[in-house]
Design a protein around this motif. Structure first.
Motif, mmCIF file in Angstrom:
data_model
loop_
_atom_site.group_PDB
_atom_site.id
_atom_site.type_symbol
_atom_site.label_atom_id
_atom_site.label_comp_id
_atom_site.label_asym_id
_atom_site.label_seq_id
_atom_site.Cartn_x
_atom_site.Cartn_y
_atom_site.Cartn_z
ATOM 1 N N TYR A 1 0.828 -1.216 0.000
ATOM 2 C CA TYR A 1 0.000 0.000 0.000
ATOM 3 C C TYR A 1 0.855 1.256 0.000
ATOM 4 N N GLY A 2 2.090 1.166 0.477
ATOM 5 C CA GLY A 2 2.961 2.322 0.504
ATOM 6 C C GLY A 2 3.686 2.591 -0.793
ATOM 7 N N LEU A 3 3.489 1.763 -1.810
ATOM 8 C CA LEU A 3 4.149 1.975 -3.094
ATOM 9 C C LEU A 3 3.500 3.129 -3.859
ATOM 10 N N THR A 4 4.222 3.636 -4.847
ATOM 11 C CA THR A 4 3.695 4.706 -5.700
ATOM 12 C C THR A 4 2.943 4.119 -6.882
ATOM 13 N N VAL A 5 2.115 3.155 -6.630
ATOM 14 C CA VAL A 5 1.262 2.556 -7.653
ATOM 15 C C VAL A 5 -0.169 2.594 -7.140
ATOM 16 N N SER A 6 -1.101 2.404 -8.044
ATOM 17 C CA SER A 6 -2.510 2.399 -7.666
ATOM 18 C C SER A 6 -2.823 1.089 -6.952
ATOM 19 N N ALA A 7 -2.877 1.123 -5.645
ATOM 20 C CA ALA A 7 -3.145 -0.072 -4.848
ATOM 21 C C ALA A 7 -4.162 0.277 -3.781
ATOM 22 N N GLY A 8 -5.220 -0.491 -3.711
ATOM 23 C CA GLY A 8 -6.261 -0.226 -2.734
ATOM 24 C C GLY A 8 -6.017 -0.967 -1.431
ATOM 25 N N VAL A 9 -6.788 -0.601 -0.431
ATOM 26 C CA VAL A 9 -6.680 -1.222 0.883
ATOM 27 C C VAL A 9 -7.994 -1.866 1.291
ATOM 28 N N PHE A 10 -9.018 -1.736 0.463
ATOM 29 C CA PHE A 10 -10.353 -2.186 0.837
ATOM 30 C C PHE A 10 -10.420 -3.716 0.936
ATOM 31 N N ILE A 11 -10.169 -4.405 -0.187
ATOM 32 C CA ILE A 11 -10.259 -5.869 -0.203
ATOM 33 C C ILE A 11 -9.175 -6.527 0.647
ATOM 34 N N PRO A 12 -7.899 -6.076 0.607
ATOM 35 C CA PRO A 12 -6.909 -6.681 1.522
ATOM 36 C C PRO A 12 -7.297 -6.565 2.988
ATOM 37 N N SER A 13 -7.919 -5.464 3.377
ATOM 38 C CA SER A 13 -8.350 -5.332 4.770
ATOM 39 C C SER A 13 -9.440 -6.347 5.098
ATOM 40 N N LEU A 14 -10.374 -6.542 4.167
ATOM 41 C CA LEU A 14 -11.405 -7.560 4.387
ATOM 42 C C LEU A 14 -10.784 -8.948 4.531
ATOM 43 N N LEU A 15 -9.779 -9.239 3.701
ATOM 44 C CA LEU A 15 -9.148 -10.561 3.745
ATOM 45 C C LEU A 15 -8.406 -10.764 5.057
#
Length: 392
Positions: free
Chosen positions: A97-111
């Motif tokens: 999530y800290g990378l400079t790319v488009s990465a979400g936190v929604f689904i990883p948080s659910l997992l």
């Protein structure tokens, strides 16, 4: 940037290496039977007729892994597998999530939440002789997913609706709501939500619902930007081009005055469109009168207005005059310079303003309040503090 690409490649390599290592050393092999609900079970490093639970959790898409944790029958996951998966996936998700790319936190948080929620359900069943008194581990996975995501993004009502829609069962609405309220209260006690933290890190001029509690002693005179670049109602084209081309300023709104009193407000985007279409007084009076500028011309340029550097203005055209009367906002919102900051704040929030002209007792422009001027002040540990904002 080359370093950003290398960092993304490093994260991808480490993630793949850690995943394969955990799958290789995992001995959680579940038998393939009629009651297993995996559509495409993975056999990796397991005997024939068995599938690897760790590989199922790591190699599936996060959405499919969340669904497996919700719906797989009891006994589908080993507690050690879930523990290792939760810890590893949590740290990998934080790094990604800290990378400079488009990465979400929604689904990883659910997992992540579903994994430790199911682990909690399994442990509850193991501490009692008769584990049937507890609910199915999938129900705990649902509650854990809601708690993890709610604690990160601090959503309550909207996330409750999302989780109820995802499960298709309104029965779990009340426990999900209680869990989300608890997660928000506990999280707010320690630190702000993830999105609020990133707003501060990126210095985004975001206005909260209310002005800082101790800002009543601040006035518009103390928070406004001054001096203000103003234009006359009939302005020279060269002057407009020079002001817009000035790299030391990035103003987007300019008060229009006559002769010193404010009579309107015009935006940078509007001036660029006028220059692009050569809406000059001299051309309008000549025989080469062009068609009248329409609202469609402004809408076609939205939202990517061309930069001023891309508009060619000859030396002769710089001597022409531009009448801003027809295109400016003739009734801009203004406030006296003694207006308190909370009142200015409420005007911005209620009216959705971008610029607020500050005038003196004779209606002369003395300053301009923008969103950045208001967002610069926040309530910190040592009272009202001024923060640095992004210049873009």
């Amino acid at each position: 940037c080359f370093r950003h690409v290398m960092e993304a490649m490093l994260v991808g390599a480490v993630t793949a290496t850690v995943s394969f290592a955990m799958i290789y050393f995992s001995n959680d092999c579940q038998p393939l039977g009629p009651d297993q609900s995996e559509d495409y079970p993975l056999q990796l490093f397991c005997a024939d007729g068995e599938y690897n639970s760790m590989a199922t959790a790591f190699f599936n898409t996060p959405e499919r892994s969340v669904r497996s944790l919700f719906h797989n029958p009891p006994g589908s996951y080993n507690p050690l597998t879930l523990s290792l998966f939760t810890l590893t996936y949590f740290f990998l998700a934080c790094w990604t999530y800290g990378l400079t790319v488009s990465a979400g936190v929604f689904i990883p948080s659910l997992l992540i939440g579903a994994a430790w929620g199911r682990l909690f359900g399994i442990l509850l069943a193991s501490i009692t002789p008769d584990g049937s008194i507890w609910a199915d581990p999938g129900k705990y996975a649902l509650i854990g997913a809601a708690a993890q995501l709610g604690g990160i993004v601090r959503m309550t009502l909207s996330l409750t609706v999302i989780m109820v829609e995802a499960t298709g069962n309104v029965t779990y609405g009340l426990p999900i709501m209680l869990v989300l309220l608890t997660a928000k209260i506990v999280g707010d006690y320690f630190v702000e939500g993830l999105y609020d933290i990133h707003i501060k890190l990126q210095s985004v001029p975001f206005l909260h619902l209310e002005a800082p509690a101790t800002s009543h002693w601040l006035t518009a005179r103390e928070v406004m930007s001054a001096p203000v670049t103003c234009f006359n109602r009939i302005e020279k084209v060269g002057t407009i081009v020079d002001v817009l081309s000035n790299t030391s300023t990035n103003h987007n709104g300019f008060p229009v005055v006559v002769p010193v009193a404010v009579c309107g407000l015009i935006l940078r985007s509007q001036l660029i469109v006028l220059l692009k279409h050569k809406v000059f007084v001299e051309l309008a009076r000549s025989r080469l009168t062009q068609r009248k500028l329409q609202l469609k011309d402004f809408r076609d340029a939205y939202p990517r207005f061309p930069p001023i550097q891309s508009i060619h203005v000859s030396q002769d055209e710089r001597e022409c005059m531009m009448d801003l009367t027809e295109f400016m906002n003739p009734t801009p919102y203004t406030v006296p310079q003694e207006t308190s900051l909370p009142r200015v704040f409420k005007l911005f929030r209620a009216l959705g303003l971008r610029h607020l002209v500050v005038v003196d007792s004779e209606n002369r422009v003395v300053g301009l309040v923008t969103r950045k001027d208001l967002a610069r002040y926040h309530l910190g540990k040592h009272g009202l503090e001024e923060m640095q904002l992004a210049q873009t």
